[in-house]
Scaffold this motif. Structure first.
Motif, PDB file in Angstrom:
ATOM      1  N   VAL A 126      -3.492 -11.110  -3.378  1.00  0.00           N
ATOM      2  CA  VAL A 126      -4.133  -9.793  -3.318  1.00  0.00           C
ATOM      3  C   VAL A 126      -3.783  -9.042  -4.607  1.00  0.00           C
ATOM      4  O   VAL A 126      -2.601  -8.828  -4.898  1.00  0.00           O
ATOM      5  N   VAL A 127      -4.811  -8.670  -5.369  1.00  0.00           N
ATOM      6  CA  VAL A 127      -4.597  -8.006  -6.656  1.00  0.00           C
ATOM      7  C   VAL A 127      -5.146  -6.586  -6.591  1.00  0.00           C
ATOM      8  O   VAL A 127      -6.317  -6.368  -6.258  1.00  0.00           O
ATOM      9  N   HIS A 128      -4.283  -5.633  -6.922  1.00  0.00           N
ATOM     10  CA  HIS A 128      -4.688  -4.226  -7.003  1.00  0.00           C
ATOM     11  C   HIS A 128      -4.910  -3.874  -8.474  1.00  0.00           C
ATOM     12  O   HIS A 128      -3.996  -3.971  -9.287  1.00  0.00           O
ATOM     13  N   ILE A 129      -6.124  -3.491  -8.798  1.00  0.00           N
ATOM     14  CA  ILE A 129      -6.441  -3.033 -10.162  1.00  0.00           C
ATOM     15  C   ILE A 129      -6.451  -1.507 -10.127  1.00  0.00           C
ATOM     16  O   ILE A 129      -7.204  -0.893  -9.357  1.00  0.00           O
ATOM     17  N   TYR A 130      -5.601  -0.922 -10.952  1.00  0.00           N
ATOM     18  CA  TYR A 130      -5.396   0.526 -10.915  1.00  0.00           C
ATOM     19  C   TYR A 130      -5.441   1.105 -12.323  1.00  0.00           C
ATOM     20  O   TYR A 130      -5.547   0.373 -13.322  1.00  0.00           O
ATOM     21  N   HIS A 131      -5.334   2.401 -12.391  1.00  0.00           N
ATOM     22  CA  HIS A 131      -5.162   3.076 -13.679  1.00  0.00           C
ATOM     23  C   HIS A 131      -4.429   4.376 -13.413  1.00  0.00           C
ATOM     24  O   HIS A 131      -4.726   5.083 -12.454  1.00  0.00           O
ATOM     25  N   HIS A 132      -3.458   4.651 -14.254  1.00  0.00           N
ATOM     26  CA  HIS A 132      -2.650   5.861 -14.070  1.00  0.00           C
ATOM     27  C   HIS A 132      -3.527   7.106 -14.118  1.00  0.00           C
ATOM     28  O   HIS A 132      -4.385   7.249 -14.990  1.00  0.00           O
ATOM     29  N   GLY A 133      -3.304   7.977 -13.161  1.00  0.00           N
ATOM     30  CA  GLY A 133      -4.057   9.224 -13.110  1.00  0.00           C
ATOM     31  C   GLY A 133      -5.280   9.176 -12.218  1.00  0.00           C
ATOM     32  O   GLY A 133      -5.847  10.222 -11.896  1.00  0.00           O
ATOM     33  N   VAL A 134      -5.703   7.973 -11.817  1.00  0.00           N
ATOM     34  CA  VAL A 134      -6.857   7.858 -10.927  1.00  0.00           C
ATOM     35  C   VAL A 134      -6.403   8.100  -9.497  1.00  0.00           C
ATOM     36  O   VAL A 134      -5.423   7.503  -9.027  1.00  0.00           O
ATOM     37  N   LYS A 135      -7.105   8.967  -8.811  1.00  0.00           N
ATOM     38  CA  LYS A 135      -6.724   9.354  -7.461  1.00  0.00           C
ATOM     39  C   LYS A 135      -6.682   8.145  -6.519  1.00  0.00           C
ATOM     40  O   LYS A 135      -7.611   7.347  -6.485  1.00  0.00           O
ATOM     41  N   GLY A 136      -5.609   8.069  -5.773  1.00  0.00           N
ATOM     42  CA  GLY A 136      -5.450   7.013  -4.773  1.00  0.00           C
ATOM     43  C   GLY A 136      -4.709   5.789  -5.263  1.00  0.00           C
ATOM     44  O   GLY A 136      -4.208   5.007  -4.442  1.00  0.00           O
ATOM     45  N   ASN A 200      -5.220  11.204   3.024  1.00  0.00           N
ATOM     46  CA  ASN A 200      -3.826  10.776   3.165  1.00  0.00           C
ATOM     47  C   ASN A 200      -3.804   9.497   4.000  1.00  0.00           C
ATOM     48  O   ASN A 200      -4.008   9.540   5.219  1.00  0.00           O
ATOM     49  N   PHE A 201      -3.614   8.375   3.357  1.00  0.00           N
ATOM     50  CA  PHE A 201      -3.609   7.100   4.067  1.00  0.00           C
ATOM     51  C   PHE A 201      -2.255   6.417   3.908  1.00  0.00           C
ATOM     52  O   PHE A 201      -1.450   6.767   3.037  1.00  0.00           O
ATOM     53  N   PHE A 202      -2.034   5.434   4.779  1.00  0.00           N
ATOM     54  CA  PHE A 202      -0.729   4.781   4.832  1.00  0.00           C
ATOM     55  C   PHE A 202      -0.898   3.263   4.848  1.00  0.00           C
ATOM     56  O   PHE A 202      -2.023   2.751   4.902  1.00  0.00           O
ATOM     57  N   ALA A 203       0.238   2.557   4.822  1.00  0.00           N
ATOM     58  CA  ALA A 203       0.200   1.091   4.787  1.00  0.00           C
ATOM     59  C   ALA A 203      -0.532   0.524   6.002  1.00  0.00           C
ATOM     60  O   ALA A 203      -1.235  -0.487   5.895  1.00  0.00           O
ATOM     61  N   THR A 204      -0.382   1.168   7.154  1.00  0.00           N
ATOM     62  CA  THR A 204      -1.065   0.680   8.354  1.00  0.00           C
ATOM     63  C   THR A 204      -2.581   0.773   8.218  1.00  0.00           C
ATOM     64  O   THR A 204      -3.312  -0.040   8.801  1.00  0.00           O
ATOM     65  N   ASP A 205      -3.067   1.764   7.464  1.00  0.00           N
ATOM     66  CA  ASP A 205      -4.514   1.887   7.245  1.00  0.00           C
ATOM     67  C   ASP A 205      -5.026   0.743   6.374  1.00  0.00           C
ATOM     68  O   ASP A 205      -6.084   0.161   6.644  1.00  0.00           O
TER      69      ASP A 205
END
Length: 234
Positions: A126-136, A200-205
């Motif tokens: 499982v790969v999460h592609i992110y960028h600093h400052g992007v919401k979520g 507001n979400f959590f690991a269970t979501d």
């Protein structure tokens, strides 16, 4: 009688059934007992854990109230620890494949491709592609940190969109993105994945979302904090 024969007779045989289990964990407690414990207490536990058929006096004698209280105290304190260790050992024997237990940071596009193409064919990636400052993105990172400890057979990774080598494909509009691979095949491609969650979400979501697509295995064995203290022993 030779020394070797006598030594063999002193070794307690493995037992089955309730009495055998109790004797096993009493031996376990004796072996792990601190040397500061009085010798009389150690000797009593040794006798209780290694009954000898040819020792009629020891087998047939009645237990005193003091001895009973001592063994009962050891039971209450030690049985939980012994049971937990047995469960962990059984889980290790039945577990196959590598264990990851944390989110791996991918620094380059080459590392991204390598984890997709070279990971074991039975390992879910499982790969999460992110960028600093992007919401979520930061919140999703925290959720995956939690899931990685609960699903140690899954390789959770994250990579900054700028480090993928193709930042134009991962603009801020599609972040955060979750990509799921197995044996080099893309099983899930979830762009702007946080649109499926509340603000507001959590690991269970996140766990529930991935389960909806059948992407997570059964949750692995974890020792509950409640097993360490409190609670009645059955």
């Amino acid at each position: 009688m030779s020394g070797s024969t006598q030594e063999e007779e002193e070794l307690p045989a493995n037992h089955t059934g309730p009495k055998g289990v109790i004797n096993d964990w009493r031996r376990f407690k004796l072996d792990s007992m601190d040397q500061t414990v009085p010798q009389s207490k150690r000797e009593l536990l040794r006798q209780m854990s290694s009954p000898r058929e040819d020792d009629k006096e020891r087998v047939n004698r009645k237990m005193s109230v003091q001895e009973y209280d001592m063994i009962q105290e050891e039971d209450e304190r030690s049985l939980k620890h012994y049971r937990k260790q047995c469960m962990q050992e059984m889980h290790e024997r039945l577990s196959f494949g590598p264990s990851f237990e944390q989110v791996h940071e991918l620094e380059t596009g080459d590392a991204f491709l390598e984890v997709i193409e070279k990971e074991h064919r039975l390992t879910l990636v499982v790969v999460h592609i992110y960028h600093h400052g992007v919401k979520g993105c930061e919140q999703l990172n925290s959720c995956l940190d939690c899931l990685a400890s609960e699903y140690s057979s899954i390789k959770f990774c994250r990579i900054d969109a700028a480090a993928t080598g193709a930042p134009e494909r991962f603009s801020t509009e599609v972040l955060p993105a979750l990509l799921v691979y197995k044996a080099g095949e893309l099983l899930g491609n979830f762009l702007a994945v946080t649109k499926h969650f509340n603000e507001n979400f959590f690991a269970t979501d996140v766990e529930g979302f991935l389960n909806e697509y059948g992407l997570l295995p059964e949750k692995e064995f974890t020792a509950c904090a409640g097993d360490e203290e409190g609670g009645d022993v059955e």
